[in-house]
Design a protein around this motif. Sequence first.
Motif, PDB file in Angstrom:
ATOM      1  N   THR A 266     -17.088  96.138 -29.851  1.00 36.55           N
ATOM      2  CA  THR A 266     -17.860  95.682 -31.094  1.00 36.55           C
ATOM      3  C   THR A 266     -17.195  94.207 -31.136  1.00 36.55           C
ATOM      4  N   LYS A 267     -18.193  93.335 -31.592  1.00 37.45           N
ATOM      5  CA  LYS A 267     -17.564  91.697 -32.113  1.00 37.45           C
ATOM      6  C   LYS A 267     -16.760  92.043 -33.553  1.00 37.45           C
ATOM      7  N   ALA A 268     -16.297  91.167 -34.114  1.00 43.43           N
ATOM      8  CA  ALA A 268     -15.608  91.478 -35.333  1.00 43.43           C
ATOM      9  C   ALA A 268     -16.443  91.038 -36.654  1.00 43.43           C
ATOM     10  N   TYR A 269     -17.827  90.488 -36.156  1.00 39.82           N
ATOM     11  CA  TYR A 269     -19.134  90.547 -36.861  1.00 39.82           C
ATOM     12  C   TYR A 269     -20.145  91.078 -36.101  1.00 39.82           C
ATOM     13  N   VAL A 270     -21.549  90.819 -36.416  1.00 41.59           N
ATOM     14  CA  VAL A 270     -22.752  91.511 -35.820  1.00 41.59           C
ATOM     15  C   VAL A 270     -23.764  90.487 -35.278  1.00 41.59           C
ATOM     16  N   THR A 271     -23.998  90.691 -34.028  1.00 38.57           N
ATOM     17  CA  THR A 271     -25.152  89.856 -33.699  1.00 38.57           C
ATOM     18  C   THR A 271     -26.488  90.642 -33.199  1.00 38.57           C
ATOM     19  N   ARG A 272     -27.621  89.997 -33.227  1.00 36.46           N
ATOM     20  CA  ARG A 272     -28.673  90.840 -32.569  1.00 36.46           C
ATOM     21  C   ARG A 272     -29.775  89.731 -32.012  1.00 36.46           C
ATOM     22  N   VAL A 273     -30.507  89.958 -30.851  1.00 40.09           N
ATOM     23  CA  VAL A 273     -31.493  89.177 -30.250  1.00 40.09           C
ATOM     24  C   VAL A 273     -32.783  89.902 -30.484  1.00 40.09           C
ATOM     25  N   GLY A 274     -33.686  88.986 -30.771  1.00 41.36           N
ATOM     26  CA  GLY A 274     -35.048  89.546 -30.943  1.00 41.36           C
ATOM     27  C   GLY A 274     -35.280  90.356 -32.439  1.00 41.36           C
ATOM     28  N   ALA A 275     -36.436  91.010 -32.482  1.00 44.74           N
ATOM     29  CA  ALA A 275     -36.876  91.542 -33.565  1.00 44.74           C
ATOM     30  C   ALA A 275     -36.174  92.861 -33.830  1.00 44.74           C
ATOM     31  N   GLY A 276     -36.420  93.145 -35.011  1.00 43.37           N
ATOM     32  CA  GLY A 276     -35.792  94.443 -35.503  1.00 43.37           C
ATOM     33  C   GLY A 276     -34.977  94.445 -36.817  1.00 43.37           C
ATOM     34  N   PRO A 277     -34.776  95.593 -37.350  1.00 40.13           N
ATOM     35  CA  PRO A 277     -33.901  95.567 -38.628  1.00 40.13           C
ATOM     36  C   PRO A 277     -32.395  94.984 -38.426  1.00 40.13           C
ATOM     37  N   PHE A 278     -32.021  94.414 -39.293  1.00 36.72           N
ATOM     38  CA  PHE A 278     -30.464  94.112 -39.324  1.00 36.72           C
ATOM     39  C   PHE A 278     -29.826  93.971 -40.700  1.00 36.72           C
ATOM     40  N   PRO A 279     -29.447  94.909 -41.324  1.00 37.46           N
ATOM     41  CA  PRO A 279     -29.159  94.961 -42.783  1.00 37.46           C
ATOM     42  C   PRO A 279     -28.085  93.994 -43.099  1.00 37.46           C
ATOM     43  N   THR A 280     -27.127  93.230 -42.400  1.00 36.63           N
ATOM     44  CA  THR A 280     -26.256  92.544 -42.736  1.00 36.63           C
ATOM     45  C   THR A 280     -26.409  91.215 -42.322  1.00 36.63           C
ATOM     46  N   GLU A 281     -27.729  90.789 -41.793  1.00 40.63           N
ATOM     47  CA  GLU A 281     -27.936  89.501 -41.343  1.00 40.63           C
ATOM     48  C   GLU A 281     -27.855  88.531 -42.405  1.00 40.63           C
ATOM     49  N   LEU A 282     -27.259  87.366 -41.990  1.00 40.56           N
ATOM     50  CA  LEU A 282     -26.833  86.180 -42.930  1.00 40.56           C
ATOM     51  C   LEU A 282     -28.083  85.136 -42.543  1.00 40.56           C
ATOM     52  N   HIS A 283     -28.778  84.500 -43.728  1.00 39.33           N
ATOM     53  CA  HIS A 283     -29.502  83.553 -43.345  1.00 39.33           C
ATOM     54  C   HIS A 283     -29.235  82.022 -44.034  1.00 39.33           C
ATOM     55  N   ASP A 284     -27.755  82.125 -44.210  1.00 46.14           N
ATOM     56  CA  ASP A 284     -27.237  80.851 -44.689  1.00 46.14           C
ATOM     57  C   ASP A 284     -26.431  80.174 -43.929  1.00 46.14           C
ATOM     58  N   ALA A 285     -25.566  79.314 -44.414  1.00 46.27           N
ATOM     59  CA  ALA A 285     -24.571  78.441 -43.770  1.00 46.27           C
ATOM     60  C   ALA A 285     -23.425  79.423 -43.052  1.00 46.27           C
ATOM     61  N   MET A 286     -23.020  80.629 -43.549  1.00 51.91           N
ATOM     62  CA  MET A 286     -22.125  81.397 -43.050  1.00 51.91           C
ATOM     63  C   MET A 286     -22.827  82.093 -41.731  1.00 51.91           C
ATOM     64  N   GLY A 287     -24.240  82.391 -41.465  1.00 50.40           N
ATOM     65  CA  GLY A 287     -24.902  82.516 -40.638  1.00 50.40           C
ATOM     66  C   GLY A 287     -24.752  81.856 -39.460  1.00 50.40           C
ATOM     67  N   ASP A 288     -24.988  80.323 -39.936  1.00 49.62           N
ATOM     68  CA  ASP A 288     -25.024  79.395 -38.808  1.00 49.62           C
ATOM     69  C   ASP A 288     -23.349  78.893 -38.283  1.00 49.62           C
ATOM     70  N   ARG A 289     -22.665  79.240 -39.352  1.00 50.89           N
ATOM     71  CA  ARG A 289     -21.167  79.144 -38.762  1.00 50.89           C
ATOM     72  C   ARG A 289     -20.564  80.133 -37.820  1.00 50.89           C
ATOM     73  N   LEU A 290     -20.937  81.303 -38.078  1.00 54.98           N
ATOM     74  CA  LEU A 290     -20.844  82.279 -36.969  1.00 54.98           C
ATOM     75  C   LEU A 290     -21.418  82.139 -35.511  1.00 54.98           C
ATOM     76  N   ARG A 291     -22.722  81.568 -35.661  1.00 56.35           N
ATOM     77  CA  ARG A 291     -23.613  81.472 -34.472  1.00 56.35           C
ATOM     78  C   ARG A 291     -22.790  80.198 -33.810  1.00 56.35           C
ATOM     79  N   GLU A 292     -22.313  79.248 -34.452  1.00 49.14           N
ATOM     80  CA  GLU A 292     -22.037  77.971 -33.698  1.00 49.14           C
ATOM     81  C   GLU A 292     -20.542  78.160 -33.223  1.00 49.14           C
ATOM     82  N   ARG A 293     -19.611  78.754 -33.902  1.00 53.63           N
ATOM     83  CA  ARG A 293     -18.473  79.109 -33.591  1.00 53.63           C
ATOM     84  C   ARG A 293     -18.141  79.939 -32.426  1.00 53.63           C
TER      85      ARG A 293
END
Length: 432
Positions: A266-293
């Motif tokens: 397990t990652k220390a956070y969560v990622t998903r590729v493609g479509a489908g439900p993702f309750p903790t998904e972040l659509h903000d600067a924090m989500g971008d930070r996790l993606r870039e780092r």
Amino acid sequence: MPNVVVIGAQWGDEGKGKVVDLYAGEAEAVVRFQGGNNAGHTLVVEGEKIILHLIPSGILHPDTVCCIGNGVVVDPQVLLQEIDGLRAKGRWPGDDALVVSGAAHVILPCHRELDKAREGRAGRAQIGTTGRGIGPCYEDKASRKGVRVADLLEPEALLPKLEALLDERNALLRHLGAPPFDPRAVWEELCAAGERIRPFVGDVTGRLHRWTREGRKVLLEGAQGTLLDIDHGTYPFVTSSNTTAGAACTGTGLPPRDLHAAVGITKAYVTRVGAGPFPTELHDAMGDRLRERGGEFGSTTGRPRRCGWLDLVALRSACRMNGLTGLAVTKLDVLEGIDPIRVCTAYRLDGERVDHVPARAEDLERCEPVYEELAGWTEPLAGARSPEDLPANARAFLDHVAEATGCPVVLASVGPGREQTVEFANPFTLCD
């Protein structure tokens, strides 16, 4: 000595490649048991990035035998490209290091074309398939029309099988507006690939039974993740095979009694590729930070991954379904400098608290996460090599994950390199 299963505990991309590579240093054999080249494992060894899709990660250890089990679907061209690529890098340990089950099914060109045609036709209803032909290949397997690796070694018997299969598949391709395939042209391509693959084809199941009797250490490697399981995942946004620990038996021929430990990644956070439900998904600067780092871009598709906080509800479910005896937490270093760190401990569905993952994707889509906040840390983790090297708050984060899931943390990854790992317990020695 035990047989250890390594399973993705989220929606895939958890870092299984690195963990398998680490454990493969101890194992005498590494076995892939499901999925196909829709799964990519990225390894960094001596500063060199190596991406594998079919060949088990253990191939980078010269004394480890790697097997592709009957539950895997094999694209012959991808397999040969990986072998050639490793040879070109000077990383190929020799032909004796790879064994491919003759019972594994073969991905055909029509499977790839059908996969793409369906996704193109689906429009906004796409599920996010990689277009590698995995699903259509498993369909033919289930309908008893499939071509298996052993068939590639018998050209005379192969042609009529292809003609029968393509008679039906070509009709569907035409309906979807895609070009049909000439059976003889496909036959010639497969026969050529079969001759190159012939030296690697063998009885994987027989070897595994013998190695188990002899007490050898065997590592069984899953692809994708628990939440993408065809039965237990977020259906229909799932893969086309069983990704949970039980598939290690059906995909290799080993009985359940011969699985001695199961490690979930397990990652220390969560990622998903493609479509489908993702309750903790972040659509903000924090989500971008996790993606870039975290470098969250698919190794198979290059697509940016959706990112969110760690979902302990889903992780608890994965621990139960797989009978996990340990958790390996990857990309712990990505959380450096984030304070507070949030973890999802429950959902709210239509105003009521829910402590499990709903069976219907439509219900999970409506779930709102209930968060708990944990203290973060600023100290860099890249140099940590033992539990004592970790900051107190990083240790507290791992302890919280273990307590919330009822599953001990056996490993934490603090960087992409093989050496950037903190080990708490060894799954092989725990079962001795």
